[in-house]
Design an enzyme around this catalytic site. Sequence first.
Site, PDB file in Angstrom:
ATOM      1  N   GLY A  38       0.823  -1.206   0.000  1.00  0.00           N
ATOM      2  CA  GLY A  38       0.000   0.000   0.000  1.00  0.00           C
ATOM      3  C   GLY A  38       0.853   1.250   0.000  1.00  0.00           C
ATOM      4  O   GLY A  38       1.982   1.268  -0.488  1.00  0.00           O
ATOM      5  N   GLY A  39       0.309   2.297   0.615  1.00  0.00           N
ATOM      6  CA  GLY A  39       1.018   3.576   0.655  1.00  0.00           C
ATOM      7  C   GLY A  39       2.342   3.486   1.383  1.00  0.00           C
ATOM      8  O   GLY A  39       3.198   4.365   1.238  1.00  0.00           O
ATOM      9  N   GLY A  47      21.423  15.367 -29.721  1.00  0.00           N
ATOM     10  CA  GLY A  47      21.071  15.943 -28.424  1.00  0.00           C
ATOM     11  C   GLY A  47      21.744  15.210 -27.284  1.00  0.00           C
ATOM     12  O   GLY A  47      22.049  15.794 -26.237  1.00  0.00           O
ATOM     13  N   ALA A  48      21.979  13.931 -27.477  1.00  0.00           N
ATOM     14  CA  ALA A  48      22.592  13.137 -26.413  1.00  0.00           C
ATOM     15  C   ALA A  48      24.004  13.636 -26.104  1.00  0.00           C
ATOM     16  O   ALA A  48      24.470  13.536 -24.968  1.00  0.00           O
ATOM     17  CB  ALA A  48      22.607  11.661 -26.798  1.00  0.00           C
TER      18      ALA A  48
END
Length: 529
Positions: A184-185, A419-420
């Site tokens: 869960g959380g 861009g890399a």
Amino acid sequence: MDQAGKPEKKDKRSPENAHLARLHAARARAEGGGGPERLAAQKAAGKLTARERLDLLVDDDSFQEVDLLVETRAADFGLDRKHPAADGVVTGFARVAGRPVCVFSQDFSVMGGSLGLSHAMKICKVMDMAVAAGVPVIGLCDSGGARIQEGVESLGGYAEIFYRNVQASGYVPQISAVLGPCAGGAVYSPALTDFVFMVDGTSHMFITGPEVVKAATGETCDFETLGGADTHSRLSGVAHFVAGSEHDCFRQIRELLDFLPQNCRETPHAVMGADDPRRESETLDRLAELDAKKAYKVHEVIREIADGRRFFEVHKGFARNIVVGFVRLNGESVGVVANNPAVLSGALDIDASEKGARFVNFCDAFNIPLLTLVDVPGYWPGLEQEHGGIIRRGAKLLYAFCRATVPKVTVVLRKAYGGAYDVMSSKHIRGDINFAWPCAEIAVMGPAGAVNILYKAELKAATDPEKRREELAREYVERFASPYQAAKHGYIDEVIEARTTRPKVIRAFRFLKGKKAERLPKKHGNIPL
Ligand code: HXC
């Protein structure tokens, strides 16, 4: 009155001994966890007990427990009569490999290690102590999650922990070892920490269990497939480290801590004398001579550069096209970010960008210099990547490198395309010292793509297009796919012989040791999330 509500028998010993006896009894009860049967069940499940874990993790005789006698204040469902021992969590401070740390260890034998308000406030107290003292926090998690009987108090308890995780983030290192269920959380506290360890076969993390998954989506899965160590280390990237056993997990935590400072105001300690800083490497020369299309594992390069050829890899199984981890260079702790041509040709994709960004952020927060090894053909193309948000999520690595102010040394090993090239700690985004091997190819795109675009008409008209394409590609490689254009403009500080990489980067980091960089006065930036 005693715990069963009966009048206590008068102790015939001296008053002093009666006090001691009471103390010893209270301690024994609180230290006994869920009792022999539940402790035995814990062992039968292949897990250590909360206290055994602490014994193994911390240095001998260094553990100072706090809040042993804290109890739940809840009364519903008979909790006021149950007195869960130490409220299901052992907390305190200790030394790990000589370094002060704060620790907590959830006790699954006590109500499944479930978290009620007192349990949460015990954890919060040691987190507050860690921040006040400027020491790392290590959490050993083994819990069924929010204690159902305490309702909103336990949800509030979790939120108090989450809040502290965030306040402490970037201030002191936070390490989580998930050693049982984490549901869960509850998963969000480990997720908010810097490093998550899991143990193969016994650790599980998930938001909703297999039954809820089945009911909600019709998918069938078991705990292991849903949220075991393999799933989270390879697929989701939630876990940074997988250990074969709890012993192995604690050994790895000690190893990790060794590379880290105590807090963001300090630098990691140095371990001198491990290796010759002037050591050169023929292996690197050989790798530099490899055919540009041949794959190799970048780990080989990292080990050749590192002191004692030792590389402590982080996030090993996840997004293996980028490799991150710690080395020592002339004794100093350094974070390495390296494209790995052995997987997806070293291209950047969503997972690699996020993995790299997280590591860069961590190193920058804790004054750990960054060595970036570049061999990247570009971003990985495809619908899956575009629809998955490569633009937004890929920007994280760019953002992290641009923001990082720690000393940054970059070596372009082979390809640095498009861009890399910019992203991988290039000069333009404030790499401090940028080297390239002579075989490096720094260009907007590879020869095949470039020739097809630049010479479209010419190739169409050529009598032998294939031959002409090859000629043009050779010309392109000669003119553009080299480090010399970049070196001509000062974007590469030096083209170095591959064999000299270790001495060169060590000298660069030594020079950069006193680097101070100011940031604009602002509340905080807005990293693309
Ligand atoms: C109270 C709990 C508990 C819980 C387990 N126990 N989880 N008690 N609150 N959340 C108790 C059990 O009742 C049992 O007590 C003992 O712990 C051992 O549990 P078992 O089920 O017998 O153990 P096992 O078979 O190993 O299964 C472990 C488990 C399972 C997978 C963790 O107990 C389970 O599914 N628990 C619930 C998990 C869960 O959904 N938690 C809430 C998540 S929501 P007795 O006395 O019978 O032996 C959440 C919200 C956080 O955490 C929100 C933060 C924002």
